[in-house]
Every structure is written in C-alpha cells, then in structure tokens.
Design a protein around this motif. Structure first.
Motif, PDB file in Angstrom:
ATOM      1  N   ALA A  76       0.822  -1.230  -0.237  1.00 12.37           N
ATOM      2  CA  ALA A  76      -0.175   0.330   0.077  1.00 12.37           C
ATOM      3  C   ALA A  76       0.832   1.209  -0.296  1.00 12.37           C
ATOM      4  N   SER A  77       1.958   1.137   0.838  1.00 14.27           N
ATOM      5  CA  SER A  77       3.043   2.749   0.910  1.00 14.27           C
ATOM      6  C   SER A  77       3.399   2.461  -0.344  1.00 14.27           C
ATOM      7  N   ASN A  78       3.600   1.641  -1.238  1.00 15.15           N
ATOM      8  CA  ASN A  78       4.224   1.856  -2.752  1.00 15.15           C
ATOM      9  C   ASN A  78       3.169   2.537  -3.404  1.00 15.15           C
ATOM     10  N   VAL A  79       2.360   2.125  -3.560  1.00  7.93           N
ATOM     11  CA  VAL A  79       1.560   3.132  -4.684  1.00  7.93           C
ATOM     12  C   VAL A  79       1.371   4.244  -3.707  1.00  7.93           C
ATOM     13  N   PHE A  80       1.122   3.953  -3.191  1.00 10.51           N
ATOM     14  CA  PHE A  80       1.151   6.699  -3.114  1.00 10.51           C
ATOM     15  C   PHE A  80       1.841   6.206  -3.386  1.00 10.51           C
ATOM     16  N   MET A  81       3.696   5.528  -3.232  1.00 10.36           N
ATOM     17  CA  MET A  81       4.211   6.568  -3.048  1.00 10.36           C
ATOM     18  C   MET A  81       4.675   6.351  -4.928  1.00 10.36           C
ATOM     19  N   THR A  82       4.330   5.260  -5.475  1.00 12.05           N
ATOM     20  CA  THR A  82       4.534   5.456  -6.904  1.00 12.05           C
ATOM     21  C   THR A  82       3.537   7.153  -7.442  1.00 12.05           C
ATOM     22  N   PHE A  83       2.605   6.968  -7.106  1.00 12.38           N
ATOM     23  CA  PHE A  83       1.911   8.364  -7.725  1.00 12.38           C
ATOM     24  C   PHE A  83       2.589   9.707  -6.921  1.00 12.38           C
ATOM     25  N   ALA A  84       3.070   9.677  -5.627  1.00 14.21           N
ATOM     26  CA  ALA A  84       3.844  10.778  -5.330  1.00 14.21           C
ATOM     27  C   ALA A  84       5.189  10.823  -5.989  1.00 14.21           C
ATOM     28  N   TRP A  85       5.670  10.357  -6.681  1.00 10.91           N
ATOM     29  CA  TRP A  85       6.987  10.068  -7.159  1.00 10.91           C
ATOM     30  C   TRP A  85       6.464  10.703  -9.092  1.00 10.91           C
ATOM     31  N   TYR A  86       5.808  10.077  -9.349  1.00 14.00           N
ATOM     32  CA  TYR A  86       5.774   9.462 -10.697  1.00 14.00           C
ATOM     33  C   TYR A  86       4.296  10.466 -11.585  1.00 14.00           C
ATOM     34  N   GLY A  87       3.348  10.454 -10.135  1.00  8.99           N
ATOM     35  CA  GLY A  87       1.402  11.223 -10.749  1.00  8.99           C
ATOM     36  C   GLY A  87       1.892  11.900 -11.312  1.00  8.99           C
ATOM     37  N   HIS A  88       2.366  13.165 -11.405  1.00  8.86           N
ATOM     38  CA  HIS A  88       2.654  13.948 -11.408  1.00  8.86           C
ATOM     39  C   HIS A  88       2.915  14.685 -12.930  1.00  8.86           C
ATOM     40  N   LEU A  89       3.979  13.310 -13.947  1.00 15.30           N
ATOM     41  CA  LEU A  89       4.744  13.349 -15.083  1.00 15.30           C
ATOM     42  C   LEU A  89       2.689  13.328 -15.895  1.00 15.30           C
ATOM     43  N   LYS A  90       1.946  12.848 -15.671  1.00 18.67           N
ATOM     44  CA  LYS A  90       0.693  13.015 -16.622  1.00 18.67           C
ATOM     45  C   LYS A  90       0.225  14.231 -16.640  1.00 18.67           C
ATOM     46  N   TYR A  91       0.253  14.940 -15.893  1.00 17.15           N
ATOM     47  CA  TYR A  91       0.166  16.846 -15.844  1.00 17.15           C
ATOM     48  C   TYR A  91       1.459  17.513 -15.579  1.00 17.15           C
ATOM     49  N   LYS A  92       2.576  17.543 -16.648  1.00 15.06           N
ATOM     50  CA  LYS A  92       3.103  18.447 -17.050  1.00 15.06           C
ATOM     51  C   LYS A  92       2.865  19.635 -17.183  1.00 15.06           C
ATOM     52  N   SER A  93       2.002  19.804 -17.736  1.00 14.01           N
ATOM     53  CA  SER A  93       1.139  21.472 -17.514  1.00 14.01           C
ATOM     54  C   SER A  93       0.670  22.472 -15.782  1.00 14.01           C
ATOM     55  N   ALA A  94       0.863  21.273 -15.528  1.00 14.51           N
ATOM     56  CA  ALA A  94       0.541  22.037 -13.704  1.00 14.51           C
ATOM     57  C   ALA A  94       1.964  22.546 -13.361  1.00 14.51           C
ATOM     58  N   PRO A  95       1.632  23.672 -12.164  1.00 11.33           N
ATOM     59  CA  PRO A  95       2.997  24.783 -12.166  1.00 11.33           C
ATOM     60  C   PRO A  95       3.626  23.653 -11.120  1.00 11.33           C
ATOM     61  N   LEU A  96       5.332  23.319 -11.480  1.00 11.07           N
ATOM     62  CA  LEU A  96       5.687  22.796 -10.286  1.00 11.07           C
ATOM     63  C   LEU A  96       6.137  22.707  -9.006  1.00 11.07           C
TER      64      LEU A  96
END
Length: 124
Positions: free
Chosen positions: A18-38
């Motif tokens: 479960a923690s790795n699911v959260f970790m993966t979204f935290a580390w890589y989920g934003h790559l789907k939204y590259k137009s969002a401010p850093l």
C-alpha cells in the motif's frame, strides 16, 4: 521459541504494498500533468508522500520482528518494481518491454539469494 502467527509475516508486506502505491503516485503521478506548475506538483506529491510514510514506517517497525532489515528492503524493492510496472503501463501508458522483464527477473533472482539460508561457504 514459539512460531509467530502468519499475519506477522503478511501484514508488513501488505503495508509495504500500500505504501508503494502512494509512493509511486507521489513520485511519478505528476508526469501525467506536466502543464501544472512545478510548485503545485511538489506540494501535492508531499501530501501523497505523507500517506506513504504513514504506512511504510509501521510496515518496517512490524516487519523487523520477523524479517531482517536487508530482507525488508529487498521486499520493498520488489514491491516497488511490481507496482511501478503496473503504474507505468496503466497510468502513464508506457508498457514494459522484454528487456525490462528480463531485468526484473534478474532482480527477483537477487531477492531469492537475499532470503536463501543455505550452508555457509566458510563453514567446513
């Protein structure tokens, strides 16, 4: 010394999963939204990472009763690869190739060696 119940071995692994699911979204989920401010990506990622830590710390604390620290880290890394493989294909639309699977197989072989308790080469 009495044997520990099965859940002593399973619960830490489930928490690591479960923690790795959260970790993966935290580390890589934003790559789907590259137009969002850093800055926004960092803040949201930190918020998600809080839940990762809330699961990872208890997983390691409980798991250390039945696994060595090296074994816990190995379990965590294998789970990370499995979760990331699914995330990459499902969420990011970047499926794995044959060489990725071959590399994962080698890592699983390394994990086997981490848990192998065969005879010591030094014992004679």
């Amino acid at each position: 010394m009495p044997a520990l119940p099965l859940h002593s071995y399973i619960v830490p692994v489930l928490l690591l999963l479960a923690s790795n699911v959260f970790m993966t979204f935290a580390w890589y989920g934003h790559l789907k939204y590259k137009s969002a401010p850093l800055f926004m990506a960092v803040v949201v990622s930190w918020g998600i990472a809080f839940f990762e830590y809330s699961l990872m710390v208890p997983a390691n604390r409980m798991g250390s009763a039945v696994y060595s620290v090296v074994q816990l880290k190995t379990i965590q890394e294998i789970i990370t690869l499995v979760v990331f493989a699914g995330f990459s294909a499902w969420y990011l639309g970047q499926p794995l190739k044959w060489n990725h699977y071959a590399a994962f197989a080698l890592i699983v072989g390394a994990a086997f060696l981490m848990f192998y308790e065969g005879p010591s080469p030094m014992a004679r």
